[in-house]
Motif scaffolding. Sequence first.
Motif, PDB file in Angstrom:
ATOM      1  N   VAL A   1       0.862  -1.189   0.000  1.00  9.36           N
ATOM      2  CA  VAL A   1       0.000   0.000   0.000  1.00  9.36           C
ATOM      3  C   VAL A   1       0.896   1.236   0.000  1.00  9.36           C
ATOM      4  O   VAL A   1       1.804   1.349   0.817  1.00  9.36           O
ATOM      5  CB  VAL A   1      -0.883   0.026   1.271  1.00  9.36           C
ATOM      6  N   THR A   2       0.637   2.165  -0.954  1.00  6.53           N
ATOM      7  CA  THR A   2       1.352   3.444  -0.940  1.00  6.53           C
ATOM      8  C   THR A   2       0.311   4.552  -0.824  1.00  6.53           C
ATOM      9  O   THR A   2      -0.597   4.634  -1.651  1.00  6.53           O
ATOM     10  CB  THR A   2       2.151   3.646  -2.247  1.00  6.53           C
ATOM     11  N   ILE A   3       0.460   5.367   0.225  1.00  8.77           N
ATOM     12  CA  ILE A   3      -0.476   6.480   0.424  1.00  8.77           C
ATOM     13  C   ILE A   3       0.302   7.777   0.230  1.00  8.77           C
ATOM     14  O   ILE A   3       1.326   7.988   0.862  1.00  8.77           O
ATOM     15  CB  ILE A   3      -1.103   6.442   1.836  1.00  8.77           C
ATOM     16  N   THR A   4      -0.186   8.635  -0.688  1.00 12.45           N
ATOM     17  CA  THR A   4       0.455   9.953  -0.865  1.00 12.45           C
ATOM     18  C   THR A   4      -0.609  11.035  -0.676  1.00 12.45           C
ATOM     19  O   THR A   4      -1.725  10.856  -1.132  1.00 12.45           O
ATOM     20  CB  THR A   4       1.089  10.103  -2.271  1.00 12.45           C
ATOM     21  N   PRO A   5      -0.280  12.170  -0.026  1.00 11.89           N
ATOM     22  CA  PRO A   5       1.001  12.447   0.635  1.00 11.89           C
ATOM     23  C   PRO A   5       1.224  11.506   1.827  1.00 11.89           C
ATOM     24  O   PRO A   5       0.275  11.108   2.485  1.00 11.89           O
ATOM     25  CB  PRO A   5       0.848  13.892   1.104  1.00 11.89           C
ATOM     26  N   GLU A   6       2.505  11.208   2.085  1.00 15.48           N
ATOM     27  CA  GLU A   6       2.836  10.269   3.160  1.00 15.48           C
ATOM     28  C   GLU A   6       2.634  10.943   4.510  1.00 15.48           C
ATOM     29  O   GLU A   6       2.986  12.097   4.687  1.00 15.48           O
ATOM     30  CB  GLU A   6       4.311   9.864   2.995  1.00 15.48           C
ATOM     31  N   VAL A   7       2.039  10.192   5.456  1.00 16.62           N
ATOM     32  CA  VAL A   7       1.888  10.728   6.823  1.00 16.62           C
ATOM     33  C   VAL A   7       2.504   9.740   7.815  1.00 16.62           C
ATOM     34  O   VAL A   7       2.518   8.535   7.574  1.00 16.62           O
ATOM     35  CB  VAL A   7       0.405  10.975   7.210  1.00 16.62           C
ATOM     36  N   ALA A   8       3.016  10.276   8.926  1.00 20.09           N
ATOM     37  CA  ALA A   8       3.687   9.416   9.910  1.00 20.09           C
ATOM     38  C   ALA A   8       2.682   8.669  10.774  1.00 20.09           C
ATOM     39  O   ALA A   8       2.986   7.639  11.340  1.00 20.09           O
ATOM     40  CB  ALA A   8       4.600  10.263  10.789  1.00 20.09           C
ATOM     41  N   SER A   9       1.457   9.218  10.857  1.00 21.89           N
ATOM     42  CA  SER A   9       0.482   8.665  11.806  1.00 21.89           C
ATOM     43  C   SER A   9      -0.212   7.423  11.260  1.00 21.89           C
ATOM     44  O   SER A   9      -0.822   7.449  10.183  1.00 21.89           O
ATOM     45  CB  SER A   9      -0.560   9.738  12.128  1.00 21.89           C
ATOM     46  N   ARG A  10      -0.136   6.339  12.021  1.00 22.52           N
ATOM     47  CA  ARG A  10      -0.869   5.119  11.642  1.00 22.52           C
ATOM     48  C   ARG A  10      -2.376   5.372  11.665  1.00 22.52           C
ATOM     49  O   ARG A  10      -3.117   4.790  10.897  1.00 22.52           O
ATOM     50  CB  ARG A  10      -0.575   3.994  12.643  1.00 22.52           C
ATOM     51  N   GLY A  11      -2.776   6.239  12.621  1.00 19.61           N
ATOM     52  CA  GLY A  11      -4.203   6.546  12.750  1.00 19.61           C
ATOM     53  C   GLY A  11      -4.774   7.132  11.472  1.00 19.61           C
ATOM     54  O   GLY A  11      -5.860   6.745  11.022  1.00 19.61           O
ATOM     55  N   VAL A  12      -4.023   8.082  10.859  1.00 19.10           N
ATOM     56  CA  VAL A  12      -4.491   8.704   9.606  1.00 19.10           C
ATOM     57  C   VAL A  12      -4.515   7.644   8.501  1.00 19.10           C
ATOM     58  O   VAL A  12      -5.482   7.532   7.736  1.00 19.10           O
ATOM     59  CB  VAL A  12      -3.582   9.895   9.208  1.00 19.10           C
ATOM     60  N   ASN A  13      -3.453   6.835   8.415  1.00 23.99           N
ATOM     61  CA  ASN A  13      -3.416   5.771   7.405  1.00 23.99           C
ATOM     62  C   ASN A  13      -4.622   4.848   7.535  1.00 23.99           C
ATOM     63  O   ASN A  13      -5.259   4.485   6.541  1.00 23.99           O
ATOM     64  CB  ASN A  13      -2.139   4.932   7.561  1.00 23.99           C
ATOM     65  N   ARG A  14      -4.925   4.476   8.793  1.00 22.52           N
ATOM     66  CA  ARG A  14      -6.068   3.581   9.013  1.00 22.52           C
ATOM     67  C   ARG A  14      -7.380   4.243   8.591  1.00 22.52           C
ATOM     68  O   ARG A  14      -8.253   3.593   8.018  1.00 22.52           O
ATOM     69  CB  ARG A  14      -6.165   3.191  10.496  1.00 22.52           C
ATOM     70  N   ALA A  15      -7.501   5.551   8.906  1.00 27.62           N
ATOM     71  CA  ALA A  15      -8.731   6.271   8.531  1.00 27.62           C
ATOM     72  C   ALA A  15      -8.905   6.270   7.009  1.00 27.62           C
ATOM     73  O   ALA A  15     -10.014   6.083   6.496  1.00 27.62           O
ATOM     74  CB  ALA A  15      -8.667   7.695   9.071  1.00 27.62           C
ATOM     75  N   VAL A  16      -7.781   6.455   6.289  1.00 29.14           N
ATOM     76  CA  VAL A  16      -7.826   6.457   4.817  1.00 29.14           C
ATOM     77  C   VAL A  16      -8.305   5.098   4.306  1.00 29.14           C
ATOM     78  O   VAL A  16      -9.207   4.990   3.468  1.00 29.14           O
ATOM     79  CB  VAL A  16      -6.430   6.802   4.232  1.00 29.14           C
ATOM     80  N   MET A  17      -7.690   4.013   4.834  1.00 28.61           N
ATOM     81  CA  MET A  17      -8.030   2.671   4.359  1.00 28.61           C
ATOM     82  C   MET A  17      -9.441   2.260   4.769  1.00 28.61           C
ATOM     83  O   MET A  17     -10.133   1.555   4.030  1.00 28.61           O
ATOM     84  CB  MET A  17      -7.011   1.651   4.879  1.00 28.61           C
ATOM     85  N   GLU A  18      -9.855   2.734   5.942  1.00 24.66           N
ATOM     86  CA  GLU A  18     -11.222   2.427   6.411  1.00 24.66           C
ATOM     87  C   GLU A  18     -12.245   3.022   5.443  1.00 24.66           C
ATOM     88  O   GLU A  18     -13.225   2.379   5.066  1.00 24.66           O
ATOM     89  CB  GLU A  18     -11.392   3.050   7.804  1.00 24.66           C
TER      90      GLU A  18
END
Length: 895
Positions: free
Chosen positions: A138-155
Amino acid sequence: PQQGGAGGGGYSTGRGLVPQSQQTGRGGYSAGGRGRGTSQQQFAERPPEYQGRGRGGPPQPASFEAGSSSRPPEHAPSAQSLHIPEEAGQAIQPVPSSSKSVRFPLRPGKGCTGTKCIVKANHFFAELPDKDLHQYDVTITPEVASRGVNRAVMEQLVKLYRESYLGKHLPAYDGRKSLYTAGPLPFVSKEFTITLIDDDDGSGMQRRECEFRVVIKLAARADLHHLGLFLQGKQADAPQEALQVLDIVLRELPTSRYCPVGRSFYSPYLGRRQSLGEGIESWRGFYQSIRPTQMGLSLNIDMSSTAFIEPLPVIDFVAQLLNRDVSSRPLSDADRVKIKKALRGVKVEVTHRGNMRRKYRISGLTSQATRELTFPVDERGTMKSVVEYFYETYGFVIQHTQWPCLQVGNQQRANYLPMEVCKIVEGQRYSKRLNERQITALLRVTCQRPQEREYDIIETVHQNAYHEDPHAKEFGIKISEKLASVEARILPAPWLKYHDTGREKNCLPQVGQWNMMNKKMVNGGTVNNWICINFSRQVQDSVALRFCCELSQMCYISGMAFTPEPVLPPISARPEQVEKVLKTRYHDAMTKLQTQRKELDLLIVILPDNNGSLYGDLKRICETDLGIVSQCCLTKHVFKMSKQYLANVALKINVKVGGRNTVLVDAISRRIPLVSDRPTIIFGADVTHPHPGEDSSPSIAAVVASQDWPEITKYAGLVCAQAHRQELIQDLFKTWQDPVRGTVSGGMIKELLISFRRATGHKPQRIIFYRDGVSEGQFYQVLLYELDAIRKACASLEPNYQPPVTFVVVQKRHHTRLFANNHNDRNAVDKSGNILPGTVVDSKICHPTEFDFYLCSHAGIQGTSRPAHYHVLWDENKFTADALQSLTNNLCYTY
């Protein structure tokens, strides 16, 4: 085993046990305590193959400059392969050069010594799914350090596209770069655009929409077939990827419900929420981890508690932190430092804007008071005060204008917020060091009797309802709701030998306990000359003297040669004068003794019950400056003067001055397998790391080694500071360049081997190395590096000298707990309701193929006993399960 808790600590034997290269005073150690007081004082001359010179303490090989007080440069040996010629009849294997070539020893069969019984373990059987697992990058751009934000995106992505593009699959996501599915997605690579509403960037900007580009791309198929083979014992290596996938799948649901910290999950609603003081509270939670075991996959569940910052208004938090009414007097510089330290990095929400609870992260405090703060309100640079701005914009009157403001967001664009409009956001873990009071309060919350803990664990499994977990269902993982029933054995306690002049010459401990009544130490040490210093305001000199007389009497009754009168009368001193008083009093005592050519044997110290850093300072000065044995006693014990306490302190003093309290009967009658037949040295090693938040403090490595054989009762210890949070012990073996002698070698192992030879007259022909505190992820690294160091240390003493080594890792920080099968069976539990001392488990919940076992050698006092987990990483001595388990259990009964 419990003999009742005694006062202050200290080292086990000898004097000033610090590597000689660090000593400034007299010092060194000898197993006979400066050549007096035991049956083994006179050591043989140094053997020719261990040539060298030195003074006092551990004999120095030729490579150690006699009396040198400077330390050699830190040169860590490289963990390269070392091929050493074999000694006849010993299967010495070269140290492998990399973890790829290491194979930990296989289990040499299961043990059968002891009384068989059944215990329950907090492991729940997990059925291995037969799904076709796929891994996607999985590549998310712009990249963020927070796992919480990544999870929110994927959710959001799953919510929008599960039914369509994801082919109805419910993926599991690790919060970073990997996504897993049960069965393939209908594409090899695909790009998505996801929009999130962001109200939490911490900079104070208005709410905004954030757009993310997400690329999901097939990476690999995760192989469950090999995991199956591994669990059946048909494959040596654990397929970590497959285990990781299953772990991530089972973490999905609790991660969305609770606050994840490491492998644990916490919530204010999972049980008692208790204040720990200074704005910190404890939350209950549970630990969860999937483990490969002999019974197949198992889910290890345990109860857990940790500290969180209380979600208080910042003003209230500061009042609790400073422990006073904050409006009564202005903040001192020390107060500001304490507040800044406690609040930096903490998230707050504002309360002065109705429902708009913007969140910010605190970066610091303003140096000026709120009433003095101004900022530009337009391009022309018109300045407005913070107090005016809040009144005009929000109608808010700031009360605490003398206080600093919180600085939030980034430093470039400073944002000021008055403390009284901020509230701490709930769910922030407190990761800094807790103080003594907070630790005590947290332990009170976490301390649970075994029956309660078992009940809570079962309740947690029911609440987690794994059979209804959509992710577990999707991946076909089924979890049992029953604790694993495991076969165990209770190993017998060893007979202990005491002195023949006592009424009881031998003793068999009962349920992990015994006492000194009617017994005398097997080798009483000698204390001819001693002094006492009292740092407690509450204790008068007359009380101090009476206490010392009672203690000296107890030492005498217990079998020591102990002069009843001190060299100088006890004196009282203030804690802040510790260094001056210690050195002056020591000097005065030595002046008096030197006319009679005598040494000072012991310093008795009375400390206040809460003594801060005094204990540490005192030990440092005694051990590294003065080279004197010290025994600390707390004020509360001085007033009570209980016989049990005095007897325990006498045991500590005897060992420190070179005596032996007791010896294993099996050791002196030469009945311990793989120890009694030939000279054997037993090492213990551990590294203590500084607390989180202490970024520059060193880690401290400590190594002890037995100094007598066949008794294996007396130990000498060495301590060394090393790099911050470095787990590998750097000073086990080291070489450095000496301008005169060229390449010189030394290190902790070498010193202790020489010391053993000098004390016993034998070279160790077998090494048993117990290594504490290594996590599974570091097994290979620690073994490669430290076994190599042991090998090099041996080779540096004599060509071809390579005694066979057994290397055992001991873990206490794990989450396996063992419970009695029937809590009401009086014969199956000790007084505290815990499993009996000597309980050993080497089946079902242990490793599928490797040589490991759980052993609970001690009786419980309060809470639930934690068995030690022993894992053999190297074994050239070819121990059977019974031999190693019995030796380990018996060693726990020596002092």
